[in-house]
Design a protein around this motif. Structure first.
Motif, mmCIF file in Angstrom:
data_model
loop_
_atom_site.group_PDB
_atom_site.id
_atom_site.type_symbol
_atom_site.label_atom_id
_atom_site.label_comp_id
_atom_site.label_asym_id
_atom_site.label_seq_id
_atom_site.Cartn_x
_atom_site.Cartn_y
_atom_site.Cartn_z
ATOM 1 N N ALA A 48 -3.129 5.210 11.316
ATOM 2 C CA ALA A 48 -2.700 6.422 11.528
ATOM 3 C C ALA A 48 -1.282 7.192 11.251
ATOM 4 O O ALA A 48 -0.451 6.509 11.225
ATOM 5 C CB ALA A 48 -2.670 6.735 13.343
ATOM 6 N N PRO A 49 -1.383 8.511 10.850
ATOM 7 C CA PRO A 49 -0.243 8.849 10.204
ATOM 8 C C PRO A 49 1.250 8.841 10.990
ATOM 9 O O PRO A 49 2.097 8.584 10.302
ATOM 10 C CB PRO A 49 -0.563 10.432 10.433
ATOM 11 N N ALA A 50 1.122 8.805 12.475
ATOM 12 C CA ALA A 50 2.276 8.712 13.176
ATOM 13 C C ALA A 50 2.888 7.313 13.004
ATOM 14 O O ALA A 50 4.216 7.141 12.856
ATOM 15 C CB ALA A 50 2.093 9.137 14.436
ATOM 16 N N TYR A 51 2.080 6.294 13.048
ATOM 17 C CA TYR A 51 2.452 4.968 12.830
ATOM 18 C C TYR A 51 3.107 4.768 11.517
ATOM 19 O O TYR A 51 4.040 4.224 11.147
ATOM 20 C CB TYR A 51 1.244 3.909 13.087
ATOM 21 N N VAL A 52 2.255 5.147 10.418
ATOM 22 C CA VAL A 52 2.834 5.345 9.111
ATOM 23 C C VAL A 52 4.235 5.925 8.902
ATOM 24 O O VAL A 52 4.892 5.249 8.042
ATOM 25 C CB VAL A 52 1.944 5.745 7.928
ATOM 26 N N ARG A 53 4.399 6.973 9.612
ATOM 27 C CA ARG A 53 5.786 7.804 9.408
ATOM 28 C C ARG A 53 6.719 6.783 10.000
ATOM 29 O O ARG A 53 7.960 6.831 9.286
ATOM 30 C CB ARG A 53 5.735 9.094 10.242
ATOM 31 N N SER A 54 6.589 6.092 11.078
ATOM 32 C CA SER A 54 7.361 5.023 11.580
ATOM 33 C C SER A 54 7.786 3.793 10.633
ATOM 34 O O SER A 54 8.879 3.562 10.483
ATOM 35 C CB SER A 54 7.027 4.441 13.103
ATOM 36 N N PHE A 55 6.784 3.473 10.094
ATOM 37 C CA PHE A 55 6.897 2.465 8.888
ATOM 38 C C PHE A 55 7.855 2.911 7.866
ATOM 39 O O PHE A 55 8.620 2.162 7.188
ATOM 40 C CB PHE A 55 5.507 1.869 8.383
ATOM 41 N N LEU A 56 7.763 4.091 7.338
ATOM 42 C CA LEU A 56 8.234 4.481 6.298
ATOM 43 C C LEU A 56 9.891 4.943 6.729
ATOM 44 O O LEU A 56 10.518 4.567 5.647
ATOM 45 C CB LEU A 56 7.838 6.042 5.945
ATOM 46 N N ARG A 81 0.765 -1.110 0.107
ATOM 47 C CA ARG A 81 0.221 -0.122 -0.227
ATOM 48 C C ARG A 81 0.828 1.258 0.175
ATOM 49 O O ARG A 81 0.497 2.415 -0.714
ATOM 50 C CB ARG A 81 -1.069 0.034 1.107
ATOM 51 N N MET A 82 1.861 1.209 0.746
ATOM 52 C CA MET A 82 2.802 2.468 0.671
ATOM 53 C C MET A 82 3.448 2.563 -0.789
ATOM 54 O O MET A 82 3.453 3.758 -1.197
ATOM 55 C CB MET A 82 4.060 2.183 1.709
ATOM 56 N N GLU A 83 4.006 1.533 -1.232
ATOM 57 C CA GLU A 83 4.342 1.618 -2.725
ATOM 58 C C GLU A 83 3.451 1.968 -3.761
ATOM 59 O O GLU A 83 3.772 2.325 -4.940
ATOM 60 C CB GLU A 83 5.038 0.250 -3.102
ATOM 61 N N SER A 84 2.048 1.870 -3.418
ATOM 62 C CA SER A 84 0.845 2.385 -4.183
ATOM 63 C C SER A 84 0.481 3.750 -4.011
ATOM 64 O O SER A 84 -0.557 4.012 -4.241
ATOM 65 C CB SER A 84 -0.140 1.308 -4.150
ATOM 66 N N ASP A 85 1.086 4.449 -2.839
ATOM 67 C CA ASP A 85 0.674 5.891 -2.469
ATOM 68 C C ASP A 85 -0.283 6.003 -1.748
ATOM 69 O O ASP A 85 -1.124 6.753 -1.598
ATOM 70 C CB ASP A 85 0.555 6.768 -3.659
ATOM 71 N N GLU A 86 -0.796 4.796 -1.068
ATOM 72 C CA GLU A 86 -1.984 4.591 -0.258
ATOM 73 C C GLU A 86 -1.305 4.640 1.253
ATOM 74 O O GLU A 86 -1.104 3.648 1.891
ATOM 75 C CB GLU A 86 -2.691 3.225 -0.431
ATOM 76 N N PHE A 87 -1.432 5.671 1.903
ATOM 77 C CA PHE A 87 -0.742 5.652 3.045
ATOM 78 C C PHE A 87 -1.969 6.118 4.403
ATOM 79 O O PHE A 87 -1.487 6.612 5.500
ATOM 80 C CB PHE A 87 0.011 6.985 3.363
ATOM 81 N N ASP A 88 -2.884 5.621 4.238
ATOM 82 C CA ASP A 88 -4.010 5.796 4.910
ATOM 83 C C ASP A 88 -4.478 4.565 5.674
ATOM 84 O O ASP A 88 -5.679 4.701 6.283
ATOM 85 C CB ASP A 88 -5.337 6.744 4.506
ATOM 86 N N PHE A 89 -3.716 3.761 5.647
ATOM 87 C CA PHE A 89 -4.206 2.449 6.272
ATOM 88 C C PHE A 89 -3.818 2.461 7.717
ATOM 89 O O PHE A 89 -4.538 1.572 8.338
ATOM 90 C CB PHE A 89 -3.338 1.027 5.470
#
Length: 257
Positions: free
Chosen positions: A48-56, A38-46
């Motif tokens: 909360a933003p703070a958690y996605v930032r950590s994954f990134l 999903r990150m590679e498909s530009d879907e970053f809303d899976f």
């Protein structure tokens, strides 16, 4: 060669340059493969933003690319710099201003008890005064007797618990209680890979929250030193530190405690 136009396309191109599959990337980063796709498909809303930032950040380091420009682009595109970042910073400033509590270990307690006993014995000696001269002196045999040792008033130091005592049974699910024992703490909790947070706000000092998961639990703490964690009924204490951290249960029990 034209540079990738989006953040997701950049991540996908970096992975392909390293010639690794999504499955291998998921195994090495401990991030679910569907999250990576999903990150590679530009879907970053899976999540909360703070958690996605950590994954990134984790994924960028795995791909051997600098994470900061990617995080900055993510913040610009998704507006994540807002409430939680300012709130965490305020909590950290508050925690730094709070006086540090002194911890007394068992040896310190034992030394204090020994000092009290010695002072008490000295006081008894001064109160009774020198022996009466009219009293007959003790015989040589009596003076040579070795007095029986009195029971020590000093507490024995606590022994290190055996591995069996520190083992936490996690085979029948995970139950986590977060106790804000020392200070406020911003808290974010997800269970079993779900995209909806069980909790996503500040846990006030003195309060506690109980969470359950079948297999895995993701926890983000804004001020780790302010809380104690109780996992399946066993108090494993505080992770410590003033910087925000992410914990995955049960994987990180031995890492942080």
């Amino acid at each position: 060669m034209t540079e990738p136009a989006t953040l997701g396309a950049y991540l996908r191109a970096a992975r392909r340059r390293r010639r690794v599959s999504i499955e291998r990337a998921a195994d090495d980063t401990r991030i679910r493969s569907d999250f990576l796709m999903r990150m590679e498909s530009d879907e970053f809303d899976f999540l909360a933003p703070a958690y996605v930032r950590s994954f990134l950040k984790t994924y960028a380091r795995f791909l051997h690319v600098e994470p900061e420009p990617l995080v900055e682009e993510f913040d610009r595109s998704h507006g994540t710099a807002k409430f939680e970042t300012a709130q965490i910073a305020a909590l950290e400033r508050r925690a730094k201003q709070a006086p540090k509590q002194r911890r007394w270990n068992t040896w310190t307690t034992a030394a204090v008890l020994a000092s009290v006993v010695l002072v008490g014995l000295a006081a008894i000696g001064l109160a009774t005064g020198p022996p009466d001269e009219d009293k007959p002196s003790r015989s040589l045999a009596e003076s040579d007797e070795t007095p029986e040792p009195e029971e020590s008033a000093i507490a024995e130091p606590e022994t290190t618990p055996s591995p069996e005592e520190t083992f936490i049974a996690l085979t029948e699910g995970i139950e986590l209680e977060v106790v804000a024992a020392k200070a406020d703490c911003w808290l974010e909790v997800y269970a079993d890979g779900g995209s909806r947070a069980l909790y996503y706000k500040v846990l006030a000092a003195g309060d506690s929250q109980l969470f359950r998961a079948e297999e895995r639990m993701f926890v983000r703490l804004g001020y780790p030193a302010g809380v104690d964690l109780i996992v399946n009924g066993k108090n494993i204490g505080s992770p410590g530190g003033q910087d925000p951290i992410e914990i995955v249960l049960p994987d990180d029990v031995e890492t942080f405690f």
